[in-house]
Design an enzyme around this catalytic site. Structure first.
Site, PDB file in Angstrom:
ATOM      1  N   SER A  33       3.201  -2.249  10.547  1.00 34.83           N
ATOM      2  CA  SER A  33       4.656  -2.270  10.728  1.00 34.83           C
ATOM      3  C   SER A  33       5.298  -3.614  10.348  1.00 34.83           C
ATOM      4  O   SER A  33       6.263  -4.042  10.987  1.00 34.83           O
ATOM      5  CB  SER A  33       5.033  -1.856  12.151  1.00 34.83           C
ATOM      6  OG  SER A  33       4.590  -0.529  12.397  1.00 34.83           O
ATOM      7  N   HIS A  39      -9.707   0.994   5.218  1.00 39.16           N
ATOM      8  CA  HIS A  39      -8.385   1.227   5.822  1.00 39.16           C
ATOM      9  C   HIS A  39      -8.513   2.202   6.988  1.00 39.16           C
ATOM     10  O   HIS A  39      -9.297   3.148   6.938  1.00 39.16           O
ATOM     11  CB  HIS A  39      -7.399   1.755   4.773  1.00 39.16           C
ATOM     12  CG  HIS A  39      -5.991   1.764   5.278  1.00 39.16           C
ATOM     13  ND1 HIS A  39      -5.515   2.769   6.089  1.00 39.16           N
ATOM     14  CD2 HIS A  39      -4.990   0.877   5.141  1.00 39.16           C
ATOM     15  CE1 HIS A  39      -4.258   2.488   6.408  1.00 39.16           C
ATOM     16  NE2 HIS A  39      -3.919   1.335   5.850  1.00 39.16           N
ATOM     17  N   GLU A  61      -5.567  -5.094  10.795  1.00 34.39           N
ATOM     18  CA  GLU A  61      -4.502  -4.116  11.002  1.00 34.39           C
ATOM     19  C   GLU A  61      -4.790  -3.311  12.268  1.00 34.39           C
ATOM     20  O   GLU A  61      -5.589  -2.363  12.236  1.00 34.39           O
ATOM     21  CB  GLU A  61      -4.442  -3.148   9.821  1.00 34.39           C
ATOM     22  CG  GLU A  61      -4.195  -3.805   8.486  1.00 34.39           C
ATOM     23  CD  GLU A  61      -3.658  -2.815   7.469  1.00 34.39           C
ATOM     24  OE1 GLU A  61      -2.499  -2.967   7.074  1.00 34.39           O
ATOM     25  OE2 GLU A  61      -4.386  -1.880   7.113  1.00 34.39           O
ATOM     26  N   GLY A  74       2.190   2.172  10.889  1.00 34.21           N
ATOM     27  CA  GLY A  74       3.106   3.295  10.707  1.00 34.21           C
ATOM     28  C   GLY A  74       3.811   3.724  11.980  1.00 34.21           C
ATOM     29  O   GLY A  74       4.410   4.792  12.044  1.00 34.21           O
ATOM     30  N   GLU A 129      -6.775   4.592   7.990  1.00 31.50           N
ATOM     31  CA  GLU A 129      -6.554   6.008   7.712  1.00 31.50           C
ATOM     32  C   GLU A 129      -7.800   6.653   7.121  1.00 31.50           C
ATOM     33  O   GLU A 129      -8.084   7.825   7.363  1.00 31.50           O
ATOM     34  CB  GLU A 129      -5.320   6.187   6.807  1.00 31.50           C
ATOM     35  CG  GLU A 129      -4.044   5.970   7.617  1.00 31.50           C
ATOM     36  CD  GLU A 129      -2.865   5.432   6.833  1.00 31.50           C
ATOM     37  OE1 GLU A 129      -2.882   5.466   5.598  1.00 31.50           O
ATOM     38  OE2 GLU A 129      -1.912   4.960   7.494  1.00 31.50           O
ATOM     39  N   ASN A 145       0.860  -1.188   0.000  1.00 28.02           N
ATOM     40  CA  ASN A 145       0.000   0.000   0.000  1.00 28.02           C
ATOM     41  C   ASN A 145       0.898   1.240   0.000  1.00 28.02           C
ATOM     42  O   ASN A 145       1.524   1.548   1.002  1.00 28.02           O
ATOM     43  CB  ASN A 145      -0.897  -0.045   1.252  1.00 28.02           C
ATOM     44  CG  ASN A 145      -1.770   1.189   1.389  1.00 28.02           C
ATOM     45  OD1 ASN A 145      -1.839   2.020   0.482  1.00 28.02           O
ATOM     46  ND2 ASN A 145      -2.436   1.313   2.533  1.00 28.02           N
ATOM     47  N   PHE A 146       0.933   1.926  -1.148  1.00 30.70           N
ATOM     48  CA  PHE A 146       1.823   3.090  -1.272  1.00 30.70           C
ATOM     49  C   PHE A 146       1.310   4.307  -0.500  1.00 30.70           C
ATOM     50  O   PHE A 146       2.060   5.258  -0.285  1.00 30.70           O
ATOM     51  CB  PHE A 146       1.989   3.480  -2.745  1.00 30.70           C
ATOM     52  CG  PHE A 146       2.903   2.589  -3.553  1.00 30.70           C
ATOM     53  CD1 PHE A 146       3.349   1.365  -3.065  1.00 30.70           C
ATOM     54  CD2 PHE A 146       3.338   2.976  -4.814  1.00 30.70           C
ATOM     55  CE1 PHE A 146       4.205   0.549  -3.814  1.00 30.70           C
ATOM     56  CE2 PHE A 146       4.190   2.181  -5.569  1.00 30.70           C
ATOM     57  CZ  PHE A 146       4.618   0.972  -5.072  1.00 30.70           C
ATOM     58  N   LYS A 147       0.007   4.301  -0.164  1.00 30.30           N
ATOM     59  CA  LYS A 147      -0.602   5.492   0.470  1.00 30.30           C
ATOM     60  C   LYS A 147      -0.320   6.722  -0.396  1.00 30.30           C
ATOM     61  O   LYS A 147      -0.385   6.608  -1.621  1.00 30.30           O
ATOM     62  CB  LYS A 147      -0.106   5.633   1.913  1.00 30.30           C
ATOM     63  CG  LYS A 147      -0.301   4.338   2.707  1.00 30.30           C
ATOM     64  CD  LYS A 147      -0.034   4.466   4.171  1.00 30.30           C
ATOM     65  CE  LYS A 147      -0.261   3.117   4.850  1.00 30.30           C
ATOM     66  NZ  LYS A 147      -0.089   3.174   6.299  1.00 30.30           N
TER      67      LYS A 147
END
Ligand code: PGA
Length: 237
Positions: free
Chosen positions: A195, A90, A159, A165, A92, A6-8
């Protein structure tokens, strides 16, 4: 065993293209045949031409074909790039972008009806983890409300928010017990995320009930991600 990157909000079109070329080379040179998923930023979706075991997906999309939803993209835009995989739920998007479970479920239902592969993320914040297993279970169950847990093209990702992160990874014991909890809710493949990095990939992929990993930070460098792919291949052998 699925490894997902996942590049975000990282990488450009040019760097995504270089990365994807590197993945293609790696897959060919190593005869790597396990499934890989890559979620580049939406601006870089057109750089993607991939071998059969590698799928590109979008990190987010709006549950609509087209319309007036400023700043969003729908399936009409995704069709142009042949994208049929989407990340939903997700942490975020839940916690920073404020997506509610109701909206997430609506999104899920839309993309399920469109036949997309859905990587659906769930995970508890620290204050819930600190309240113990029952609280975690109730929290994760609430994140499954409105979600078709039997959907054929569903891949789940557990997650824990406190591990994303932060450099703080869940222990193998905690991953095993939480995955058992989630497996009772759905029998679809279940990834762990939070992580994950080259140094802990082997340990995490060896956990009972862990069907792969969803990697953020440690996937952004090609060599870091390919070293994790190598570990997956060794474990599979
Ligand atoms: P991380 O992110 O690997 O940087 O913790 C994981 C994720 O958000 O999917």
């Amino acid at each position: 065993m699925i490894l997902a990157a996942n590049f975000k909000t990282n990488h450009t079109r040019a760097s995504t293209k270089a990365y994807i070329n590197g993945i293609c080379e790696f897959v060919a040179n190593e005869s790597y045949d396990l499934p890989i998923m890559i979620f580049p930023p939406a601006t870089a979706l057109d750089t993607v031409a991939l071998p059969g075991n590698v799928t590109a997906g979008v990190q987010n999309a709006y549950p609509v074909a087209s319309g007036s939803f400023t700043g969003e993209i729908g399936t009409q835009q995704l069709d142009e790039f042949g994208i049929k995989t989407v990340l939903i739920g997700h942490s975020e998007r839940r916690h920073i972008l404020g997506e509610s479970q109701e909206f997430i479920a609506k999104k899920y239902q839309y993309f399920r009806d469109e036949g997309y592969t859905i990587v659906y993320c769930i995970g508890e914040p620290l204050e819930i983890r600190e309240q113990g297993d029952d609280a975690v279970k109730a929290y994760l169950e609430a994140q499954m409300v409105g979600i078709d847990a039997e959907y054929d093209h569903l891949v789940l990702a557990y997650e824990p928010v406190w591990a994303i992160g932060t450099g703080r990874t869940a222990t193998p014991e905690l991953i095993a017990s939480t995955h058992a909890m989630v497996k009772a809710m759905s029998d679809r493949p279940l990834l762990y995320g939070g992580s994950v990095k080259p140094a802990n990939t082997k340990e995490i992929l060896s956990v009972e009930g862990c069907d792969g990993v969803l990697v953020g930070t440690a996937s952004w460098e090609l060599e870091s991600f390919t070293s994790m792919l190598k570990t997956a291949k060794e474990l599979q052998a």
